[in-house]
Write a protein that holds these residues in place. Structure first.
Motif, PDB file in Angstrom:
ATOM      1  N   UNK A 128       0.778  -1.284   0.049  1.00  0.00           N
ATOM      2  CA  UNK A 128       0.033  -0.033  -0.025  1.00  0.00           C
ATOM      3  C   UNK A 128       0.786   1.182   0.151  1.00  0.00           C
ATOM      4  N   UNK A 129       2.096   1.187   0.986  1.00  0.00           N
ATOM      5  CA  UNK A 129       2.919   2.238   0.591  1.00  0.00           C
ATOM      6  C   UNK A 129       3.130   2.658  -0.529  1.00  0.00           C
ATOM      7  N   UNK A 130       3.711   1.636  -1.451  1.00  0.00           N
ATOM      8  CA  UNK A 130       4.188   2.022  -2.931  1.00  0.00           C
ATOM      9  C   UNK A 130       2.992   2.562  -3.820  1.00  0.00           C
ATOM     10  N   UNK A 131       1.762   2.291  -3.528  1.00  0.00           N
ATOM     11  CA  UNK A 131       0.802   2.778  -4.149  1.00  0.00           C
ATOM     12  C   UNK A 131       0.448   4.476  -3.947  1.00  0.00           C
ATOM     13  N   UNK A 132       1.390   5.002  -3.266  1.00  0.00           N
ATOM     14  CA  UNK A 132       1.406   6.583  -3.063  1.00  0.00           C
ATOM     15  C   UNK A 132       2.678   7.204  -3.548  1.00  0.00           C
ATOM     16  N   UNK A 133       2.588   8.509  -4.279  1.00  0.00           N
ATOM     17  CA  UNK A 133       3.702   9.205  -4.554  1.00  0.00           C
ATOM     18  C   UNK A 133       4.893   9.334  -3.634  1.00  0.00           C
ATOM     19  N   UNK A 134       4.639   9.329  -2.311  1.00  0.00           N
ATOM     20  CA  UNK A 134       5.842   9.575  -1.542  1.00  0.00           C
ATOM     21  C   UNK A 134       5.571   8.750  -0.034  1.00  0.00           C
ATOM     22  N   UNK A 135       6.460   8.268   0.445  1.00  0.00           N
ATOM     23  CA  UNK A 135       6.419   7.708   1.851  1.00  0.00           C
ATOM     24  C   UNK A 135       7.209   8.516   3.053  1.00  0.00           C
ATOM     25  N   UNK A 136       6.760   8.640   3.923  1.00  0.00           N
ATOM     26  CA  UNK A 136       7.211   9.361   5.243  1.00  0.00           C
ATOM     27  C   UNK A 136       7.172   8.423   6.313  1.00  0.00           C
ATOM     28  N   UNK A 137       8.435   8.499   6.981  1.00  0.00           N
ATOM     29  CA  UNK A 137       8.490   7.240   8.329  1.00  0.00           C
ATOM     30  C   UNK A 137       8.746   7.978   9.271  1.00  0.00           C
ATOM     31  N   UNK A 138       8.183   7.455  10.437  1.00  0.00           N
ATOM     32  CA  UNK A 138       8.414   7.999  11.680  1.00  0.00           C
ATOM     33  C   UNK A 138       9.564   7.356  12.347  1.00  0.00           C
ATOM     34  N   UNK A 139      10.270   7.753  13.247  1.00  0.00           N
ATOM     35  CA  UNK A 139      11.291   7.175  13.965  1.00  0.00           C
ATOM     36  C   UNK A 139      11.049   5.715  14.551  1.00  0.00           C
ATOM     37  N   UNK A 140      11.546   4.731  14.313  1.00  0.00           N
ATOM     38  CA  UNK A 140      11.406   3.424  14.875  1.00  0.00           C
ATOM     39  C   UNK A 140      10.372   2.518  13.875  1.00  0.00           C
ATOM     40  N   UNK A 141       9.862   3.574  12.927  1.00  0.00           N
ATOM     41  CA  UNK A 141       8.891   2.602  11.864  1.00  0.00           C
ATOM     42  C   UNK A 141       9.551   1.783  10.988  1.00  0.00           C
ATOM     43  N   UNK A 169       5.819  -4.524  -8.803  1.00  0.00           N
ATOM     44  CA  UNK A 169       5.806  -3.858  -9.937  1.00  0.00           C
ATOM     45  C   UNK A 169       6.245  -2.301  -9.700  1.00  0.00           C
ATOM     46  N   UNK A 170       5.571  -1.758  -8.665  1.00  0.00           N
ATOM     47  CA  UNK A 170       5.620  -0.244  -8.018  1.00  0.00           C
ATOM     48  C   UNK A 170       7.086  -0.274  -7.483  1.00  0.00           C
ATOM     49  N   UNK A 171       7.475  -1.366  -6.708  1.00  0.00           N
ATOM     50  CA  UNK A 171       8.726  -1.122  -5.856  1.00  0.00           C
ATOM     51  C   UNK A 171       9.887  -1.213  -6.760  1.00  0.00           C
ATOM     52  N   UNK A 172       9.977  -1.535  -8.016  1.00  0.00           N
ATOM     53  CA  UNK A 172      11.088  -1.750  -8.816  1.00  0.00           C
ATOM     54  C   UNK A 172      11.242  -0.369  -9.294  1.00  0.00           C
ATOM     55  N   UNK A 173      10.095   0.373  -9.807  1.00  0.00           N
ATOM     56  CA  UNK A 173      10.216   1.760 -10.237  1.00  0.00           C
ATOM     57  C   UNK A 173      10.387   2.727  -9.105  1.00  0.00           C
ATOM     58  N   UNK A 174      10.273   2.300  -7.921  1.00  0.00           N
ATOM     59  CA  UNK A 174      10.754   3.219  -6.891  1.00  0.00           C
ATOM     60  C   UNK A 174      12.043   3.176  -6.350  1.00  0.00           C
ATOM     61  N   UNK A 175      12.669   1.927  -6.197  1.00  0.00           N
ATOM     62  CA  UNK A 175      13.844   1.854  -5.678  1.00  0.00           C
ATOM     63  C   UNK A 175      14.801   1.048  -6.606  1.00  0.00           C
ATOM     64  N   UNK A 176      14.624   0.628  -7.743  1.00  0.00           N
ATOM     65  CA  UNK A 176      15.246  -0.220  -8.493  1.00  0.00           C
ATOM     66  C   UNK A 176      15.296  -1.811  -8.406  1.00  0.00           C
ATOM     67  N   UNK A 177      15.704  -2.211  -9.423  1.00  0.00           N
ATOM     68  CA  UNK A 177      15.434  -3.870  -9.353  1.00  0.00           C
ATOM     69  C   UNK A 177      16.556  -4.381  -8.385  1.00  0.00           C
ATOM     70  N   UNK A 178      17.711  -4.050  -8.216  1.00  0.00           N
ATOM     71  CA  UNK A 178      18.485  -4.637  -7.308  1.00  0.00           C
ATOM     72  C   UNK A 178      17.842  -4.449  -5.698  1.00  0.00           C
TER      73      UNK A 178
END
Ligand code: BCO
Length: 314
Positions: free
Chosen positions: A172-185, A204-213
């Protein structure tokens, strides 16, 4: 029936089920690029069937507040189950996305979990009950449709991760344009430990966000992504720190996204549309979309007002 015969029958059933669904899948045809869903009734995806099944797994809710500021707040609300997605929550998510598609003054969206945690994926009770290949594939196609529509909203969307985002919750986080995380999350694609791969479109979305490796490390290693690692690989766009005793993570996330939603809604929505087409379409299709969107704002009220103001961009 002997155990081995039982296992043989299950294996045959599994094979037949997968074969039937493969045939269905091939009949679904290429994904629909603009707006809309990936799987549609026209290609044999009978949504009513899976809606009925999901209805049988109640609990929790998906709450939506559309604010005057043009930033909506969507809450994954099932705290007794670490905000796990029940069947009815999947249906409610679809309804909330439909509401947001109709919200013409909308500019931004923050998706977060209730009670200080994000989402622990599919409700395991529902997962056990629909663990046959046919129903699993239908749930997968339903959620891929919903999350693709969520990502394609003409709003700037942020997933605010507090606590844990696991399995479908990490997808679900990858279905948003951005992700913000709180300390410890932590964001963790735990699918491998469940004998699965992402099914809600998360791979499919994760590869586009962080690259395949990096995607391979997160999926094959089921690695926990904390704030530092998340920022290092580009999965997290920032760590939310509370600025005062009164401030909340949600308030800080609203401040963060407002930096991008300041301005007339038609312009902010046009920005998302041209970036979306640049991200999803082949170059010439993206250029044509950009031309069409440009035509909706050129000479529009915001453009004429800016020209009259003779702005100086110091
Ligand atoms: C395509 C999508 C595939 C998927 O999403 S598969 C599902 C992947 N998710 C998981 O496997 C997460 C399972 N849950 C966990 O690992 C842990 O509950 C978690 C989130 C780390 C939290 O651990 P703790 O802080 O120790 O809390 P806890 O385990 O006592 O949880 C509190 C109550 O919440 C429940 N819960 C948590 N995650 C759930 C889930 N996904 N489905 C159904 N119930 C879930 C948990 O059973 C517990 O309930 P209860 O108090 O024992 O009645």
């Amino acid at each position: 029936m002997s155990y081995s015969l039982q296992m043989y029958c299950r294996m045959v059933l599994h094979r037949v089920g997968c074969h039937l669904l493969k045939k269905t899948h091939n009949a679904l045809g290429p994904p629909i690029r603009r707006g809309g869903a990936v799987y549609s009734g026209a290609c044999g995806f009978r949504e009513e069937e899976i809606r009925e099944k999901l209805q049988a797994f109640p609990g929790g809710s998906i709450n939506l507040v559309k604010q005057e500021s043009g930033i909506a707040l969507m809450t994954i609300n099932n705290p007794a189950r670490m905000n796990a997605f029940t069947g009815t929550m999947m249906l409610e998510l679809q309804d909330r996305v439909s509401q947001l598609e109709e919200w013409t003054e909308g500019k931004g969206l923050i998706v977060h979990g209730a009670a200080g945690t994000f989402c622990s994926g599919s409700d395991l009770n529902a997962v056990r009950a629909i663990s046959n290949p046919q129903d699993g594939m239908k749930m997968c196609m339903f959620m891929q449709n919903v999350l693709t529509r969520l990502l394609r909203l003409p709003l700037i969307s942020v997933a605010l991760v507090e606590g844990r985002a696991l399995g479908g919750g990490s997808e679900l986080t990858t279905a948003c344009d951005f992700r913000l995380m709180t300390e410890g999350s932590e964001i963790q694609f735990v699918h491998k430990h469940m004998g699965l791969v992402p099914g809600w479109g998360g791979a499919a979305r994760l590869v586009r966000i962080v690259g395949s490796q990096n995607a391979l490390k997160l999926l094959a290693g089921a690695r926990k992504v904390d704030t530092d690692y998340g920022e290092r690989i580009g999965l997290s766009d920032g760590t939310v720190t509370l600025q005062s005793a009164e401030s909340t993570a949600l308030g800080e996330a609203e401040k963060w996204v407002s930096a991008f939603t300041k301005g007339p809604a038609p312009v902010i929505r046009a920005v998302k549309k041209v970036v979306l087409s640049g991200r999803e379409l082949p170059l010439e299709d993206a250029l044509r979309t950009e031309k069409d969107v440009f035509g909706t704002v050129w000479g529009g009220p915001a453009n004429l007002e800016a020209l009259a103001r003779k702005p100086k961009h110091k």
